[in-house]
Design a protein around this motif. Structure first.
Motif, PDB file in Angstrom:
ATOM      1  N   VAL A  15      61.296  -2.034  51.798  1.00  0.00           N
ATOM      2  CA  VAL A  15      60.241  -1.720  52.622  1.00  0.00           C
ATOM      3  C   VAL A  15      59.645  -0.134  52.716  1.00  0.00           C
ATOM      4  O   VAL A  15      59.919   0.975  51.684  1.00  0.00           O
ATOM      5  CB  VAL A  15      61.431  -1.065  53.940  1.00  0.00           C
ATOM      6  CG1 VAL A  15      60.692  -0.843  55.180  1.00  0.00           C
ATOM      7  CG2 VAL A  15      61.532  -2.141  54.252  1.00  0.00           C
ATOM      8  N   ILE A  17      58.005   2.782  53.225  1.00  0.00           N
ATOM      9  CA  ILE A  17      57.586   3.548  53.819  1.00  0.00           C
ATOM     10  C   ILE A  17      56.616   5.239  53.733  1.00  0.00           C
ATOM     11  O   ILE A  17      56.735   5.577  52.963  1.00  0.00           O
ATOM     12  CB  ILE A  17      58.203   4.435  54.402  1.00  0.00           C
ATOM     13  CG1 ILE A  17      59.318   3.593  55.468  1.00  0.00           C
ATOM     14  CG2 ILE A  17      58.084   5.551  56.052  1.00  0.00           C
ATOM     15  CD1 ILE A  17      60.994   3.961  55.757  1.00  0.00           C
ATOM     16  N   ARG A 204      52.373   3.038  62.930  1.00  0.00           N
ATOM     17  CA  ARG A 204      52.608   3.550  63.660  1.00  0.00           C
ATOM     18  C   ARG A 204      51.722   4.730  64.371  1.00  0.00           C
ATOM     19  O   ARG A 204      51.775   5.585  63.000  1.00  0.00           O
ATOM     20  CB  ARG A 204      54.483   3.620  63.604  1.00  0.00           C
ATOM     21  CG  ARG A 204      54.923   2.411  63.166  1.00  0.00           C
ATOM     22  CD  ARG A 204      55.960   2.929  63.103  1.00  0.00           C
ATOM     23  NE  ARG A 204      57.544   3.176  64.656  1.00  0.00           N
ATOM     24  CZ  ARG A 204      57.624   2.385  65.040  1.00  0.00           C
ATOM     25  NH1 ARG A 204      57.592   0.825  64.709  1.00  0.00           N
ATOM     26  NH2 ARG A 204      58.165   2.894  65.490  1.00  0.00           N
ATOM     27  N   ASN A 231      63.937  11.371  64.894  1.00  0.00           N
ATOM     28  CA  ASN A 231      63.526  11.057  63.030  1.00  0.00           C
ATOM     29  C   ASN A 231      63.823  11.217  62.270  1.00  0.00           C
ATOM     30  O   ASN A 231      64.729  11.136  61.571  1.00  0.00           O
ATOM     31  CB  ASN A 231      62.071  11.566  63.052  1.00  0.00           C
ATOM     32  CG  ASN A 231      60.490  11.223  63.785  1.00  0.00           C
ATOM     33  OD1 ASN A 231      60.629   9.864  64.204  1.00  0.00           O
ATOM     34  ND2 ASN A 231      59.777  12.130  64.061  1.00  0.00           N
ATOM     35  N   LEU A 234      66.870   9.231  61.533  1.00  0.00           N
ATOM     36  CA  LEU A 234      66.336   8.079  61.091  1.00  0.00           C
ATOM     37  C   LEU A 234      66.273   8.302  58.869  1.00  0.00           C
ATOM     38  O   LEU A 234      66.155   7.087  58.355  1.00  0.00           O
ATOM     39  CB  LEU A 234      65.184   7.272  61.204  1.00  0.00           C
ATOM     40  CG  LEU A 234      64.583   6.064  62.353  1.00  0.00           C
ATOM     41  CD1 LEU A 234      64.015   5.847  63.118  1.00  0.00           C
ATOM     42  CD2 LEU A 234      65.501   5.257  61.817  1.00  0.00           C
ATOM     43  N   VAL A 249      60.486   9.994  58.116  1.00  0.00           N
ATOM     44  CA  VAL A 249      59.657   8.939  58.944  1.00  0.00           C
ATOM     45  C   VAL A 249      59.703  10.163  59.981  1.00  0.00           C
ATOM     46  O   VAL A 249      59.995  10.760  60.392  1.00  0.00           O
ATOM     47  CB  VAL A 249      61.000   8.380  59.193  1.00  0.00           C
ATOM     48  CG1 VAL A 249      60.512   7.463  61.005  1.00  0.00           C
ATOM     49  CG2 VAL A 249      61.518   6.786  58.225  1.00  0.00           C
ATOM     50  N   GLY A 252      59.003   7.453  64.400  1.00  0.00           N
ATOM     51  CA  GLY A 252      60.894   6.817  65.002  1.00  0.00           C
ATOM     52  C   GLY A 252      60.081   6.040  66.544  1.00  0.00           C
ATOM     53  O   GLY A 252      60.897   5.042  66.437  1.00  0.00           O
ATOM     54  N   GLU A 279      62.506  -1.261  65.322  1.00  0.00           N
ATOM     55  CA  GLU A 279      61.606  -2.042  64.383  1.00  0.00           C
ATOM     56  C   GLU A 279      62.377  -1.109  63.126  1.00  0.00           C
ATOM     57  O   GLU A 279      62.049  -1.711  61.854  1.00  0.00           O
ATOM     58  CB  GLU A 279      60.837  -1.442  64.930  1.00  0.00           C
ATOM     59  CG  GLU A 279      60.303  -2.567  65.836  1.00  0.00           C
ATOM     60  CD  GLU A 279      58.636  -1.751  66.951  1.00  0.00           C
ATOM     61  OE1 GLU A 279      58.287  -2.743  67.140  1.00  0.00           O
ATOM     62  OE2 GLU A 279      58.413  -0.839  66.018  1.00  0.00           O
ATOM     63  N   TYR A 280      61.957  -0.370  63.055  1.00  0.00           N
ATOM     64  CA  TYR A 280      62.657   0.894  61.545  1.00  0.00           C
ATOM     65  C   TYR A 280      64.019   0.414  61.321  1.00  0.00           C
ATOM     66  O   TYR A 280      64.381  -0.074  59.830  1.00  0.00           O
ATOM     67  CB  TYR A 280      63.219   2.296  61.997  1.00  0.00           C
ATOM     68  CG  TYR A 280      61.732   3.077  61.378  1.00  0.00           C
ATOM     69  CD1 TYR A 280      60.686   3.002  59.683  1.00  0.00           C
ATOM     70  CD2 TYR A 280      61.178   3.646  62.620  1.00  0.00           C
ATOM     71  CE1 TYR A 280      60.173   3.355  60.035  1.00  0.00           C
ATOM     72  CE2 TYR A 280      59.677   3.875  61.808  1.00  0.00           C
ATOM     73  CZ  TYR A 280      59.354   4.387  60.580  1.00  0.00           C
ATOM     74  OH  TYR A 280      58.317   5.487  60.525  1.00  0.00           O
ATOM     75  N   VAL A 305      54.265   0.145  55.972  1.00  0.00           N
ATOM     76  CA  VAL A 305      54.496   1.035  56.751  1.00  0.00           C
ATOM     77  C   VAL A 305      54.187   2.481  56.771  1.00  0.00           C
ATOM     78  O   VAL A 305      54.077   2.906  56.017  1.00  0.00           O
ATOM     79  CB  VAL A 305      56.071   1.321  57.110  1.00  0.00           C
ATOM     80  CG1 VAL A 305      56.392   2.019  58.846  1.00  0.00           C
ATOM     81  CG2 VAL A 305      57.159  -0.159  57.700  1.00  0.00           C
ATOM     82  N   GLN A 307      52.054   5.175  58.487  1.00  0.00           N
ATOM     83  CA  GLN A 307      52.058   6.347  59.532  1.00  0.00           C
ATOM     84  C   GLN A 307      50.587   7.224  59.951  1.00  0.00           C
ATOM     85  O   GLN A 307      50.377   7.613  58.927  1.00  0.00           O
ATOM     86  CB  GLN A 307      53.360   6.553  59.420  1.00  0.00           C
ATOM     87  CG  GLN A 307      54.837   6.253  59.476  1.00  0.00           C
ATOM     88  CD  GLN A 307      55.654   7.558  59.308  1.00  0.00           C
ATOM     89  OE1 GLN A 307      56.762   7.322  60.226  1.00  0.00           O
ATOM     90  NE2 GLN A 307      55.532   7.393  57.877  1.00  0.00           N
TER      91      GLN A 307
END
Lengths: 417, 417
Positions: A15, A17, A204, A231, A234, A249, A252, A279-280, A305, A307
């Motif tokens: 993943v 991010i 997101r 957040n 996470l 993140v 969230g 989802e995260y 991912v 943002q």
């Protein structure tokens, strides 16, 4: 649209991010060369032709519950024309049949705008029957209907998006007073998919600000009340693995987000308001490299991912403190019970919830419901059930008067990859 | 962008006022045939390629007075990339030099977005000298500076737009919390010019609604407090000539509006907050066929006024009742003193103002200042004065690093047509 480059990317197994990217311009002008690679530039334009290409393959799902006609009409007017509109309503059907009003609003708008749409009521017995027949009985409650909850509405929306043959599904909340912000969200989704480095992508949104009434004037706060907590934990989870604190993140609890169906159909969604933070968590569980992944092909690639911080403020209806409190708890519940959650983070969550009075001393966070991935669905049976049994289901035809759904449907994500 | 067709057009001599058209979709999708002419359709899409074509020839003027950096940044981000940004500020320059902050905000934004801009301070002595030298001493006050007032800022903005060689000038207020609405205003300007049936065109915006704080919640009112009064009397004036009551004017006080320079350079603008309503009055005077027109060529063609109702609500700073009261009075003053205003309307205005306590019994409405058309300006002398004497004047270069202003400037509207 012009966006900042993300400066930092965190990895959690497969993943990736990407740090929050700000939108610089809503409209970056006449198409021209994509100048991403050039030295010294801090931003990147996504040409309109690229946005359009994604928009034509994107469905926008609006989960809706008792919104007023005028607000819904505004939201619809902001969704780019080429995106397919999917309204999943859980509004009351008696005394006043509010779903009927919503459906009529969508039809009227689509007639003026010559574009297609799908609408359905979450609690339609025909929908429940179709979903059960298609192999997802977990979604059905004791009354034989699709369970109440936002996550459940989103699942239904994703299933319809899959039936439409589109490649992307985006979610936009119905309680939004600013059509221009809806437009920006959808564009940001498209820009995120365009920039993505994988077909397994999630985009997101973090709003620029959220205006609140405070002492008779507007105050533009930067973060929602729930988001800060979600957040924080996470990021804490990621930091416990990497050994480095992080703020990566920032989304969230993002209600506004989008998924490639290649990814979305493989994900397990949670029910209710746990859906967005989970989802995260689900990505970390399935693709984080901590547990064995059911999708080795995705592991060999990556999950991206993105943002994006929008320019528009998020003006919406204030649902009150109770709503926010529920959202916060559900986010922490799913994080707490995840098998990838480390003991340190679990402990911190319990401490926080106890201090907030959400847990009695010694009590454990509640379990939230999660669902199997939609790739389990037999789409042909779902389509058959919908068209024959779901009385609330409407396909509004667009200008070309072609059917909205694909028949037979093409599965986006086979169970075995 | 998709707009309703205007259903009705009123004529006042050579002035064609089209009824309010609503925006149906902010984004009408992939370019396709313009289907305006087809039977049975109630709406028209303006393809993006057509919007772009206008945007490349449009300057957007932001009259600005002591706005915060964040709000200005938001407004800038909503202006389509191809439009030229022109900030005309009348902000304080001491204790804190707020113009300096604004200028810096524009420069920073333009650097990220790789686009050009012009900024100037309304009370810069060098600007006043340049304008005087160019032949418009009426704009200068006893201190030897450009007069204070919104109309005056708009005149300066239009002069800069003329120097830039653009064909259209649009105005957008600086106190707007929603970048997406700014984007919609600019698109609506472009759509209006695209649909116009003449090169002498004005496009005026009516907001969808204006949210206000009322008992701790948002109430979306349809019309501003001043607009209702101004529109009423403008419509009354038209009706007195035609003998038929009308509601056609819905944008008497529109801060957000745009002009083709072919028209704008011929118009006489009023000072202060009289500027927007006086635009209608001036059109009636110069092109209404009641008085002799100084522009027979325009009379042989027509002046097209388009009014567009946007989708976005107008969230802005509430300037309070005093501000609104001033605006209302100034609108009625200019209407009252116009040579085209019939005795019946004059009487009604005085009655209204007296009932409101704005006039003592027997008193006459005040005179508002009006200015000669900018076509009187010697643009070459203006350019020379600006670049050599106006210390607050900045040309922010865009990606192409070309000068923003044309040298020598091309006059858009010769005095004799």
């Amino acid at each position: 649209m012009r966006l900042e480059h993300p400066r930092l990317t965190e990895r959690f197994g497969a993943v990736r991010i990407h740090e929050l990217q700000r939108v610089i311009e809503l409209d970056s002008g006449s198409d021209r060369e994509d100048v991403a690679g050039q030295e010294g530039l801090t931003s990147q334009t996504v040409p309109l032709s690229a946005l359009r290409k994604i928009e034509r393959e994107m469905a926008i799902v609006i989960p809706c519950m008792n919104e007023t006609r005028r607000v819904i009409e505004g939201v619809l007017s902001g969704i780019p024309h080429d995106c397919l509109i999917i309204l999943v309503s859980n509004s009351q059907r008696s005394q006043v049949d509010r779903y009927e009003i919503e459906r009529h609003t969508v039809e009227q708008f689509c007639r003026s705008a010559e574009r297609p749409a799908l609408t359905i009521h979450q609690r339609d017995p025909g929908l429940a029957a179709a979903i059960k027949a298609a192999g997802l009985p977990e979604l059905i409650d004791d009354d034989g209907l699709v369970r109440n909850g936002k996550g459940e509405a989103m699942l239904v929306g994703m299933a319809l998006a899959a039936l439409s043959g589109r490649r992307y599904v985006g979610y936009v909340d119905a309680d939004n007073y600013v059509p221009g912000s809806v437009n920006e969200y959808c564009r940001a989704f498209a820009a995120g998919f365009h920039q993505a480095d994988s077909s397994y992508t999630m985009v997101r949104i973090s709003w620029h600000s959220k205006p609140k009434l405070k002492d008779g004037r507007l105050f533009f706060s930067r973060r929602g009340r729930t988001s800060e907590v979600t957040n924080h934990f996470l990021n804490r989870l990621i930091a416990e693995y990497s050994g480095f604190g992080t703020d990566v993140v920032a989304t969230g609890n993002a209600g506004e987000h989008a998924l490639s169906l290649e990814l979305g159909m493989r994900m397990r969604l949670a029910g209710g308001f746990a859906v967005e933070p989970y989802e995260y968590v689900d990505l970390f569980e399935q693709f984080g490299g901590v547990l064995e992944s059911p999708h080795p092909a995705v592991m060999a690639d990556c999950v991206s991912v993105r943002q994006i911080e929008t320019r528009n403020p998020h003006f919406h209806d204030d649902k009150g403190e109770g709503h926010v409190h529920d959202m916060r708890l559900q986010a922490l519940n799913v994080l707490y019970h995840s098998p990838v959650c480390l003991p340190e983070v679990r402990k911190a969550i319990v401490e926080f919830m106890t201090a907030q009075g959400a847990l009695a001393p010694g009590e454990e966070p509640a379990h939230e419901r999660t669902y199997p991935p939609l790739s389990m669905l037999a789409l042909d049976r779902l389509l058959d059930g919908l068209t024959t049994e779901a009385t609330s289901f409407r396909q509004v035809e667009g200008r070309l008067a072609a059917g909205v759904l694909m028949d037979p449907p093409i599965p986006r994500a086979p169970i075995v990859t």
